[in-house]
Design a protein around this motif. Structure first.
Motif, PDB file in Angstrom:
ATOM      1  N   GLU A 136      13.750  -8.454  14.625  1.00  0.00           N
ATOM      2  CA  GLU A 136      13.550  -9.190  13.378  1.00  0.00           C
ATOM      3  C   GLU A 136      14.092  -8.383  12.203  1.00  0.00           C
ATOM      4  O   GLU A 136      14.261  -7.169  12.282  1.00  0.00           O
ATOM      5  CB  GLU A 136      12.067  -9.498  13.158  1.00  0.00           C
ATOM      6  N   GLN A 137      14.347  -9.096  11.113  1.00  0.00           N
ATOM      7  CA  GLN A 137      14.785  -8.462   9.876  1.00  0.00           C
ATOM      8  C   GLN A 137      13.846  -8.861   8.746  1.00  0.00           C
ATOM      9  O   GLN A 137      13.519 -10.040   8.601  1.00  0.00           O
ATOM     10  CB  GLN A 137      16.228  -8.877   9.545  1.00  0.00           C
ATOM     11  N   PRO A 138      13.382  -7.911   7.953  1.00  0.00           N
ATOM     12  CA  PRO A 138      13.586  -6.479   8.120  1.00  0.00           C
ATOM     13  C   PRO A 138      12.794  -5.949   9.325  1.00  0.00           C
ATOM     14  O   PRO A 138      11.775  -6.530   9.709  1.00  0.00           O
ATOM     15  CB  PRO A 138      13.074  -5.881   6.812  1.00  0.00           C
ATOM     16  N   PHE A 139      13.283  -4.829   9.882  1.00  0.00           N
ATOM     17  CA  PHE A 139      12.635  -4.239  11.052  1.00  0.00           C
ATOM     18  C   PHE A 139      11.205  -3.805  10.743  1.00  0.00           C
ATOM     19  O   PHE A 139      10.295  -3.968  11.560  1.00  0.00           O
ATOM     20  CB  PHE A 139      13.463  -3.049  11.538  1.00  0.00           C
ATOM     21  N   ILE A 140      10.980  -3.278   9.536  1.00  0.00           N
ATOM     22  CA  ILE A 140       9.658  -2.772   9.161  1.00  0.00           C
ATOM     23  C   ILE A 140       9.082  -3.625   8.043  1.00  0.00           C
ATOM     24  O   ILE A 140       9.736  -3.869   7.023  1.00  0.00           O
ATOM     25  CB  ILE A 140       9.739  -1.297   8.716  1.00  0.00           C
ATOM     26  N   ALA A 141       7.831  -4.081   8.249  1.00  0.00           N
ATOM     27  CA  ALA A 141       7.092  -4.834   7.238  1.00  0.00           C
ATOM     28  C   ALA A 141       5.830  -4.044   6.896  1.00  0.00           C
ATOM     29  O   ALA A 141       4.782  -4.234   7.523  1.00  0.00           O
ATOM     30  CB  ALA A 141       6.736  -6.228   7.765  1.00  0.00           C
ATOM     31  N   PRO A 142       5.892  -3.117   5.924  1.00  0.00           N
ATOM     32  CA  PRO A 142       4.778  -2.209   5.661  1.00  0.00           C
ATOM     33  C   PRO A 142       3.476  -2.890   5.284  1.00  0.00           C
ATOM     34  O   PRO A 142       2.401  -2.298   5.441  1.00  0.00           O
ATOM     35  CB  PRO A 142       5.296  -1.345   4.500  1.00  0.00           C
ATOM     36  N   SER A 143       3.530  -4.102   4.794  1.00  0.00           N
ATOM     37  CA  SER A 143       2.307  -4.791   4.392  1.00  0.00           C
ATOM     38  C   SER A 143       1.612  -5.479   5.555  1.00  0.00           C
ATOM     39  O   SER A 143       0.599  -6.158   5.361  1.00  0.00           O
ATOM     40  CB  SER A 143       2.621  -5.815   3.295  1.00  0.00           C
ATOM     41  N   GLY A 144       2.144  -5.283   6.762  1.00  0.00           N
ATOM     42  CA  GLY A 144       1.587  -5.976   7.918  1.00  0.00           C
ATOM     43  C   GLY A 144       0.409  -5.293   8.575  1.00  0.00           C
ATOM     44  O   GLY A 144      -0.065  -5.747   9.623  1.00  0.00           O
ATOM     45  N   ALA A 145      -0.085  -4.184   8.014  1.00  0.00           N
ATOM     46  CA  ALA A 145      -1.216  -3.476   8.630  1.00  0.00           C
ATOM     47  C   ALA A 145      -1.946  -2.669   7.568  1.00  0.00           C
ATOM     48  O   ALA A 145      -1.457  -2.486   6.446  1.00  0.00           O
ATOM     49  CB  ALA A 145      -0.724  -2.553   9.743  1.00  0.00           C
ATOM     50  N   ARG A 146      -3.111  -2.177   7.937  1.00  0.00           N
ATOM     51  CA  ARG A 146      -3.885  -1.330   7.038  1.00  0.00           C
ATOM     52  C   ARG A 146      -3.188   0.020   6.867  1.00  0.00           C
ATOM     53  O   ARG A 146      -2.407   0.445   7.713  1.00  0.00           O
ATOM     54  CB  ARG A 146      -5.294  -1.100   7.595  1.00  0.00           C
ATOM     55  N   LEU A 147      -3.527   0.703   5.776  1.00  0.00           N
ATOM     56  CA  LEU A 147      -2.890   1.982   5.484  1.00  0.00           C
ATOM     57  C   LEU A 147      -3.161   3.008   6.575  1.00  0.00           C
ATOM     58  O   LEU A 147      -2.259   3.764   6.953  1.00  0.00           O
ATOM     59  CB  LEU A 147      -3.373   2.513   4.134  1.00  0.00           C
ATOM     60  N   ASP A 148      -4.389   3.035   7.118  1.00  0.00           N
ATOM     61  CA  ASP A 148      -4.677   4.036   8.153  1.00  0.00           C
ATOM     62  C   ASP A 148      -3.876   3.764   9.418  1.00  0.00           C
ATOM     63  O   ASP A 148      -3.450   4.697  10.111  1.00  0.00           O
ATOM     64  CB  ASP A 148      -6.180   4.103   8.456  1.00  0.00           C
ATOM     65  N   ASP A 149      -3.623   2.490   9.723  1.00  0.00           N
ATOM     66  CA  ASP A 149      -2.799   2.171  10.884  1.00  0.00           C
ATOM     67  C   ASP A 149      -1.340   2.582  10.646  1.00  0.00           C
ATOM     68  O   ASP A 149      -0.658   3.059  11.563  1.00  0.00           O
ATOM     69  CB  ASP A 149      -2.873   0.678  11.199  1.00  0.00           C
ATOM     70  N   LEU A 150      -0.856   2.395   9.428  1.00  0.00           N
ATOM     71  CA  LEU A 150       0.491   2.847   9.091  1.00  0.00           C
ATOM     72  C   LEU A 150       0.614   4.361   9.238  1.00  0.00           C
ATOM     73  O   LEU A 150       1.582   4.874   9.804  1.00  0.00           O
ATOM     74  CB  LEU A 150       0.835   2.447   7.651  1.00  0.00           C
ATOM     75  N   CYS A 172       5.894   3.061  18.017  1.00  0.00           N
ATOM     76  CA  CYS A 172       5.624   2.200  16.867  1.00  0.00           C
ATOM     77  C   CYS A 172       5.676   0.726  17.256  1.00  0.00           C
ATOM     78  O   CYS A 172       4.779  -0.050  16.924  1.00  0.00           O
ATOM     79  CB  CYS A 172       6.604   2.511  15.747  1.00  0.00           C
ATOM     80  N   THR A 173       6.727   0.330  17.970  1.00  0.00           N
ATOM     81  CA  THR A 173       6.893  -1.082  18.307  1.00  0.00           C
ATOM     82  C   THR A 173       5.894  -1.547  19.368  1.00  0.00           C
ATOM     83  O   THR A 173       5.593  -2.739  19.455  1.00  0.00           O
ATOM     84  CB  THR A 173       8.314  -1.346  18.812  1.00  0.00           C
ATOM     85  N   ASP A 174       5.385  -0.620  20.173  1.00  0.00           N
ATOM     86  CA  ASP A 174       4.396  -0.993  21.183  1.00  0.00           C
ATOM     87  C   ASP A 174       2.995  -1.113  20.600  1.00  0.00           C
ATOM     88  O   ASP A 174       2.191  -1.925  21.067  1.00  0.00           O
ATOM     89  CB  ASP A 174       4.365   0.039  22.314  1.00  0.00           C
ATOM     90  N   ARG A 175       2.679  -0.296  19.596  1.00  0.00           N
ATOM     91  CA  ARG A 175       1.309  -0.195  19.097  1.00  0.00           C
ATOM     92  C   ARG A 175       1.051  -0.960  17.808  1.00  0.00           C
ATOM     93  O   ARG A 175      -0.088  -1.293  17.514  1.00  0.00           O
ATOM     94  CB  ARG A 175       0.953   1.279  18.879  1.00  0.00           C
ATOM     95  N   LEU A 176       2.076  -1.191  17.024  1.00  0.00           N
ATOM     96  CA  LEU A 176       1.858  -1.839  15.722  1.00  0.00           C
ATOM     97  C   LEU A 176       2.957  -2.880  15.502  1.00  0.00           C
ATOM     98  O   LEU A 176       3.834  -2.742  14.649  1.00  0.00           O
ATOM     99  CB  LEU A 176       1.858  -0.782  14.606  1.00  0.00           C
ATOM    100  N   THR A 177       2.885  -3.933  16.300  1.00  0.00           N
ATOM    101  CA  THR A 177       3.939  -4.946  16.297  1.00  0.00           C
ATOM    102  C   THR A 177       3.963  -5.768  15.013  1.00  0.00           C
ATOM    103  O   THR A 177       4.979  -6.399  14.710  1.00  0.00           O
ATOM    104  CB  THR A 177       3.758  -5.901  17.494  1.00  0.00           C
ATOM    105  N   GLN A 192       0.803  -1.218   0.000  1.00  0.00           N
ATOM    106  CA  GLN A 192       0.000   0.000   0.000  1.00  0.00           C
ATOM    107  C   GLN A 192       0.836   1.269   0.000  1.00  0.00           C
ATOM    108  O   GLN A 192       0.383   2.309  -0.484  1.00  0.00           O
ATOM    109  CB  GLN A 192      -0.906   0.025   1.236  1.00  0.00           C
ATOM    110  N   ALA A 193       2.039   1.191   0.566  1.00  0.00           N
ATOM    111  CA  ALA A 193       2.846   2.395   0.737  1.00  0.00           C
ATOM    112  C   ALA A 193       4.294   2.027   1.010  1.00  0.00           C
ATOM    113  O   ALA A 193       4.628   0.868   1.302  1.00  0.00           O
ATOM    114  CB  ALA A 193       2.292   3.227   1.893  1.00  0.00           C
ATOM    115  N   PHE A 194       5.141   3.039   0.921  1.00  0.00           N
ATOM    116  CA  PHE A 194       6.538   2.930   1.312  1.00  0.00           C
ATOM    117  C   PHE A 194       6.690   3.571   2.692  1.00  0.00           C
ATOM    118  O   PHE A 194       6.136   4.644   2.944  1.00  0.00           O
ATOM    119  CB  PHE A 194       7.441   3.664   0.320  1.00  0.00           C
ATOM    120  N   VAL A 195       7.439   2.914   3.569  1.00  0.00           N
ATOM    121  CA  VAL A 195       7.727   3.461   4.889  1.00  0.00           C
ATOM    122  C   VAL A 195       9.211   3.777   4.961  1.00  0.00           C
ATOM    123  O   VAL A 195      10.055   2.975   4.526  1.00  0.00           O
ATOM    124  CB  VAL A 195       7.324   2.484   6.011  1.00  0.00           C
TER     125      VAL A 195
END
Length: 483
Positions: free
Chosen positions: A121-135, A109-114, A93-96
């Motif tokens: 973990e690697q990669p640290f950020i997985a942008p496809s792991g949540a809805r766009l509004d949550d991102l 970020c790590t507390d609310r959107l694990t 959905q997007a680039f982070v």
């Protein structure tokens, strides 16, 4: 439940950017007109010219008392700091975007959107792991400005940042959180260099004096155990304080009105004409109701104003029930405290207030005028300190009291040796009879208290160790309580 959109918003006229001057090896000097609030969102009174402590040693924090001079504080950046490197993570959905060299390690970020921000973990950020509004919410909540987001492979400020007036928040035991497009300049007026991809709308500034990335926070306040003065432990916290203040309640209402309302067939039409700042209005109302400052009364008009927004709405019972359900879910999403005592009080108000709103919105309803804004409190005196915890770690921590034992020839002092023996929950459980943190009260009842301590019936969750009983007995036997 609702408020209108008739209040005047901020002027559309472009205003010059406010500035914070970062003095060389010295304090921060914000320009007049930048409000300063504590971590609860409560304004902090300040005289001009304002100087904010940067070395972490001031006795008048958050204000500077020139301790940096005696300490020899230096604001040089440390070569050990995390490298200035912007990472780009592509998702469906997007680039982070993320720069670890900017991160203040607040953990939002790590507390609310694990599912997206994955510690260890690697990669640290997985942008496809949540809805766009949550991102979007996670990126915008990042207080350091390390995170960004874009539909394409370039950070989009219109998505990553929000428009808000300038403000400096003195976070609890942590950095200054600056928001509202405030310009940072040195004492010569030159802009402070920021890392790649850093937000121009918000930043976290070091106030512990130990950052590796001065003037920006690098999270070193955790390592050096930077602490603000502890509030008076004898004062019971309000629900507003326990919830986390206005910022926490605003986080909750923003989640509610952005995540649950727009697409709901029952609630969507009810809030179709709400103002853009409606979440702020509801957060201000809840802040005042839960014992905080008069935010709603001073900003929007008080009880009469709130009631006027419900008249004629004819809110249906099923809409009310859904509103209450989603509000409680939003409290979970925002990370509000989940202890039974707070949630009992929180849910009680949500149910009570929403049912009053239904009543006031009915056809022909004439709500009583000039009523005060309700002030909600703990339910039936069920406060977090009123019971022993069933969680082993909590119970162990509650029993780990630091006791200063006097020497054999040293006089036993109440404040130094006796009062620390009694925990907040011990005091709360006995307030109906006497105050265990009040020397006169304890002296008056010391023999009865000693008898209960020896019998193991006080405190209620387990007998004291023998050395604590002996210490209290030594103090009690030296008292001449009034008859």
């Amino acid at each position: 439940m609702t408020d209108d959109n008739s209040a005047q918003g901020p002027s559309d006229k472009q205003q010059p950017r406010k500035r914070i001057v970062v003095r060389r090896n010295g304090p921060y000097e914000p320009e007049p007109g930048i409000p300063i609030v504590d971590h609860l969102g409560v304004p902090i009174a300040a005289e001009a010219p304002m100087r904010l402590c940067r070395c972490g040693q001031s006795q008048t924090r958050p204000f500077c008392d020139d301790s940096h001079v005696a300490r020899g504080f230096t604001d040089a950046r440390d070569p050990r700091r995390a490298p200035d490197r912007l990472e780009v993570y592509a998702g469906q959905q997007a680039f982070v975007f993320d720069n670890r060299g900017t991160c203040a390690h607040s953990g939002f970020c790590t507390d609310r959107l694990t599912s997206v921000f994955r510690l260890g973990e690697q990669p640290f950020i997985a942008p496809s792991g949540a809805r766009l509004d949550d991102l979007l919410n996670a990126v915008r909540r990042c207080p350091s400005g390390a995170l960004g987001i874009g539909i394409g492979p370039k950070r989009d400020a219109s998505l990553s940042d929000v428009s808000r007036p300038p403000q400096i928040e003195v976070s609890k035991d942590g950095p200054y959180r600056v928001t509202g497009d405030v310009e940072l300049v040195d004492e010569d007026g030159a802009p402070i260099t920021q890392n790649a991809g850093a937000s121009q709308e918000h930043a976290s500034l070091c106030r512990c004096g130990a950052s590796l990335n001065k003037p920006f926070c690098s999270g070193m306040h955790w390592s050096v155990a930077f602490r603000d003065p502890v509030p008076d432990p004898m004062r019971e916290p309000t629900l507003f304080e326990w919830a986390g203040g206005y910022p926490a309640l605003l986080d909750m209402t923003r989640i509610f009105y952005s995540r649950y309302v727009p697409e709901d067939p029952l609630l969507g039409p009810l809030f179709a004409e709400m103002s853009p700042d409606h979440p702020e209005r509801v957060a201000a109302w809840l802040s005042e109701v839960f014992g905080g400052p008069l935010f709603y009364t001073e900003r929007y008009g008080g009880y009469r104003r709130m009631v006027s927004q419900h008249i004629g709405k004819e809110i249906r019972p099923e809409q009310r029930a859904l509103w209450a359900t989603y509000m409680v879910q939003s409290a979970d999403d925002a990370g509000l405290p989940s202890d039974p005592e707070f949630r009992a009080a929180f849910v009680a108000y949500i149910e009570w207030g929403s049912r009053i709103a239904v009543e006031n919105s009915g056809a022909g309803a004439t709500p009583p005028p000039n009523m005060p804004v309700p002030r909600w409190w703990w339910v039936c005196n069920a406060t977090p300190a009123a019971r022993p915890s069933a969680t082993a770690s909590d119970a162990q921590a509650a029993n780990e009291i630091s006791v200063a034992l006097p020497g054999p020839d040293e006089a036993v002092q109440f404040e130094q040796h006796i009062r620390p023996l009694f925990r907040p929950m011990d005091r709360s459980s006995m307030l109906f009879a006497f105050d265990l943190w009040n020397e006169a009260d304890v002296a008056r009842h010391c023999q009865q208290i000693l008898a209960r301590l020896k019998a193991g019936t006080m405190p209620c969750d387990g007998a004291w160790p023998a050395e604590r009983v002996a210490l209290f007995a030594r103090w009690a036997n030296g008292q001449n309580p009034p008859t």
